[in-house]
Design a protein around this motif. Structure first.
Motif, short mmCIF file in Angstrom:
data_model
loop_
_atom_site.label_atom_id
_atom_site.label_comp_id
_atom_site.label_asym_id
_atom_site.label_seq_id
_atom_site.Cartn_x
_atom_site.Cartn_y
_atom_site.Cartn_z
N LEU A 26 -2.84 0.40 -1.56
CA LEU A 26 -3.20 -0.24 -2.81
C LEU A 26 -2.33 -1.46 -3.00
O LEU A 26 -1.10 -1.38 -2.94
N ILE A 27 -2.96 -2.60 -3.24
CA ILE A 27 -2.24 -3.86 -3.46
C ILE A 27 -2.51 -4.31 -4.89
O ILE A 27 -3.66 -4.49 -5.29
N SER A 28 -1.46 -4.51 -5.66
CA SER A 28 -1.60 -4.99 -7.03
C SER A 28 -1.43 -6.50 -7.04
O SER A 28 -0.37 -7.02 -6.71
N GLY A 29 -2.50 -7.21 -7.40
CA GLY A 29 -2.44 -8.66 -7.47
C GLY A 29 -3.42 -9.33 -6.52
O GLY A 29 -3.38 -9.07 -5.32
N ALA A 30 -4.30 -10.17 -7.06
CA ALA A 30 -5.33 -10.83 -6.25
C ALA A 30 -5.16 -12.34 -6.27
O ALA A 30 -6.14 -13.08 -6.32
N SER A 31 -3.91 -12.80 -6.23
CA SER A 31 -3.67 -14.24 -6.21
C SER A 31 -3.65 -14.74 -4.78
O SER A 31 -4.68 -14.97 -4.17
N ILE A 32 -2.48 -14.89 -4.17
CA ILE A 32 -2.35 -15.37 -2.80
C ILE A 32 -1.83 -14.26 -1.89
O ILE A 32 -2.45 -13.90 -0.89
N ALA A 33 -0.68 -13.69 -2.24
CA ALA A 33 -0.03 -12.69 -1.39
C ALA A 33 -0.93 -11.47 -1.19
O ALA A 33 -1.04 -10.95 -0.06
N GLY A 34 -1.57 -10.99 -2.26
CA GLY A 34 -2.38 -9.78 -2.17
C GLY A 34 -3.55 -9.90 -1.21
O GLY A 34 -3.69 -9.11 -0.27
N PRO A 35 -4.45 -10.88 -1.41
CA PRO A 35 -5.56 -11.04 -0.47
C PRO A 35 -5.13 -11.37 0.95
O PRO A 35 -5.77 -10.94 1.91
N ALA A 36 -4.03 -12.13 1.11
CA ALA A 36 -3.53 -12.42 2.46
C ALA A 36 -3.10 -11.14 3.15
O ALA A 36 -3.40 -10.91 4.34
N LEU A 37 -2.39 -10.28 2.43
CA LEU A 37 -1.98 -9.00 3.01
C LEU A 37 -3.21 -8.15 3.34
O LEU A 37 -3.27 -7.51 4.40
N ALA A 38 -4.18 -8.13 2.43
CA ALA A 38 -5.39 -7.34 2.66
C ALA A 38 -6.11 -7.79 3.92
O ALA A 38 -6.63 -6.97 4.69
N LEU A 39 -6.15 -9.11 4.15
CA LEU A 39 -6.79 -9.64 5.35
C LEU A 39 -6.15 -9.08 6.60
O LEU A 39 -6.83 -8.57 7.51
N TRP A 40 -4.83 -9.14 6.66
CA TRP A 40 -4.12 -8.66 7.86
C TRP A 40 -4.22 -7.14 8.00
O TRP A 40 -4.42 -6.63 9.10
N LEU A 41 -4.08 -6.42 6.90
CA LEU A 41 -4.16 -4.96 6.98
C LEU A 41 -5.52 -4.52 7.49
O LEU A 41 -5.62 -3.59 8.31
N HIS A 42 -6.56 -5.14 7.01
CA HIS A 42 -7.90 -4.79 7.50
C HIS A 42 -8.02 -5.05 9.00
O HIS A 42 -8.59 -4.24 9.73
N ARG A 43 -7.49 -6.16 9.46
CA ARG A 43 -7.55 -6.46 10.89
C ARG A 43 -6.82 -5.39 11.72
O ARG A 43 -7.21 -5.11 12.85
N TYR A 44 -5.78 -4.83 11.15
CA TYR A 44 -5.01 -3.82 11.87
C TYR A 44 -5.55 -2.41 11.67
O TYR A 44 -4.94 -1.45 12.14
N GLY A 45 -6.66 -2.26 10.96
CA GLY A 45 -7.28 -0.95 10.84
C GLY A 45 -6.93 -0.16 9.61
O GLY A 45 -7.37 0.98 9.46
#
Length: 443
Positions: free
Chosen positions: A12-31
């Motif tokens: 769970l990532i709190s915050g949809a500014s820059i850091a949150g979506p960027a982390l989500a992008l990488w986490l999804h790529r890693y499964g």
């Protein structure tokens, strides 16, 4: 390794500014299966222009968003200082004004947020108009974290990441009150959108006063302008950071009676729907993680807008955190420690730079301002202008490259099984997690 207890899958990532979506992008790529929760009812697309420099450029290249950032560049041509009558004191080109080198670029914060959201919205669960109310990370609970949302929904996650900015609610819930970690640097910054009555075209116009700085700029493709106010304030203002009416009053009180275009700009501030005002502050913490909860970006280590590096550090931090989680097979204890050890020296360098820049932005005497204006006026004609420009760039570039990054090439993990609506996400492939070939990009 006991994979049941140590391997994280749902995040769970709190915050949809820059850091949150960027982390989500990488986490999804890693499964992993990331979920992003955002208090705002929709994506926030306002804000000021932000720099993409140094290591952050390479991170954006690996994310596959660099070309889109280039296409949405502010394309600023330069800037000028004016006196109280609006007469130009001196002009400087963008490369000197911004301390940039060849690949450096600049984009509006809202545009970058949109790019990252568009790249992740099909693969990542987004929960808008909601926020975390409670986090239960019991020491004896080896299976995850229980999160209660403001909406009343209760869900379980393997990890929680606070990417919710300077006034992080996640940090408050898990680590304690904000005042323990926030250090005021003695100044405030305000920005809002207004009509471009100066007719600026990719240009910044500054007016300096003792303890104050006002800027109006308009970037590529924008019909409106951004108005930026900075003012010294040794003590923090008493209002809450979400009390916009009190913020507008505070700005007006500080600049009432000042000349140039300021009265007109204050009139625009009163009507602005995207008005923003906050302190120039650092966040300083002994540790960025506790149990299964970790902080990212400004929530962990805000360097204030004065550094010009907050966005870059958020993008780099997201890359490093996700990469270390993937490398550790989801073992958060190992990953959090490595993430912090890699990031902290560079963060501290940028925070130190920010302290100096705040003082430069709020020069307190008229004779110091006059001396600076003399330098601005004469610099383009001096034979040593390139040496001065290089000195400015070198300091900024050192900070922009202060966090080294690695290649996080790891085997693809199986698709995580998350609970809740929209949780099923495609499996990332090993190829998606590796570093792509670097395309040739013309700055």
């Amino acid at each position: 390794m006991n994979t049941t207890n140590s391997t994280a899958k749902t995040v769970l990532i709190s915050g949809a500014s820059i850091a949150g979506p960027a982390l989500a992008l990488w986490l999804h790529r890693y499964g992993f299966a990331p979920t992003v929760v955002e208090r705002a009812p929709e994506l926030r697309t306002g804000g000021y222009k932000v720099d993409i420099r140094g290591t952050a450029i390479e991170v954006c290249r690996r994310m596959g968003v660099l070309d889109e950032i280039r296409a949405n560049s502010t394309d600023m041509r330069g800037g000028s200082y004016v006196d109280g009558a609006g007469r130009t004191i001196g002009e400087l080109p963008a490369e000197i004004f911004g301390g940039r080198v060849e690949e450096d670029d600049e984009i509006m914060r809202g545009e970058l947020a949109r790019i990252l959201y568009d790249r992740t919205r099909e693969d990542v669960e987004y929960l808008f108009d909601d926020s975390i109310a409670e986090i239960v990370d019991a020491p004896g609970d080896t299976d995850g974290v229980t999160v209660t949302f403001e909406s009343g929904t209760v869900r379980r996650f393997d990890l929680v990441v606070g990417a919710d900015g300077l006034h992080s609610h996640t940090r408050k819930l898990v680590f304690g009150p904000e005042e323990r970690f926030k250090r005021h640097l003695g100044a405030y910054i305000s920005i809002f959108t207004a009509p471009n009555h100066l007719g600026l075209d990719r240009w910044e116009t500054y007016h300096a006063l003792p303890g104050k700085l006002v800027c109006v700029y308009s970037s590529a493709g924008e019909s409106d302008a951004k108005n930026l106010f900075i003012f010294s304030s040794p003590e923090e203002l008493a209002h809450h950071h979400r009390d916009v009416a009190a913020q507008k009053r505070a700005l007006t009180e500080r600049f009432t009676g000042d000349g140039w275009e300021i009265p007109r700009l204050l009139g625009h501030a009163a009507e602005a729907e995207d008005f923003y005002l906050d302190s120039m502050s650092l966040v300083e913490m002994d540790s960025w993680s506790k149990g299964r909860v970790v902080l990212l970006g400004d929530a962990a280590h805000c360097s204030s807008p004065a550094s010009g590096q907050g966005t870059g550090l958020a993008l780099i931090g997201a890359y490093v955190l996700a990469g270390e989680l993937a490398r550790a097979g989801g073992d958060h204890t190992t990953a959090f420690d490595r993430y912090e050890r890699r990031m902290r020296p560079g963060v501290e360098q940028n925070q130190k730079m920010a302290e100096g820049f705040v003082k430069e932005m709020t020069v307190g005497s008229r004779w110091k301002i006059a001396l600076r204006m003399l330098m601005v006026r004469t610099l383009p004609r001096t034979p040593w202008k390139n040496l001065i420009a290089k000195k400015i760039r070198d300091g900024i570039q050192s900070a922009a490259n202060a966090v080294p990054i690695e290649d996080y090439t790891v085997p693809a993990r199986p698709t995580a099984t998350a609970t809740g609506p929209g949780a099923a996400r495609p499996t990332a492939t090993a190829a998606a997690a590796t570093t792509p070939a670097r395309p040739t990009v013309t700055a």
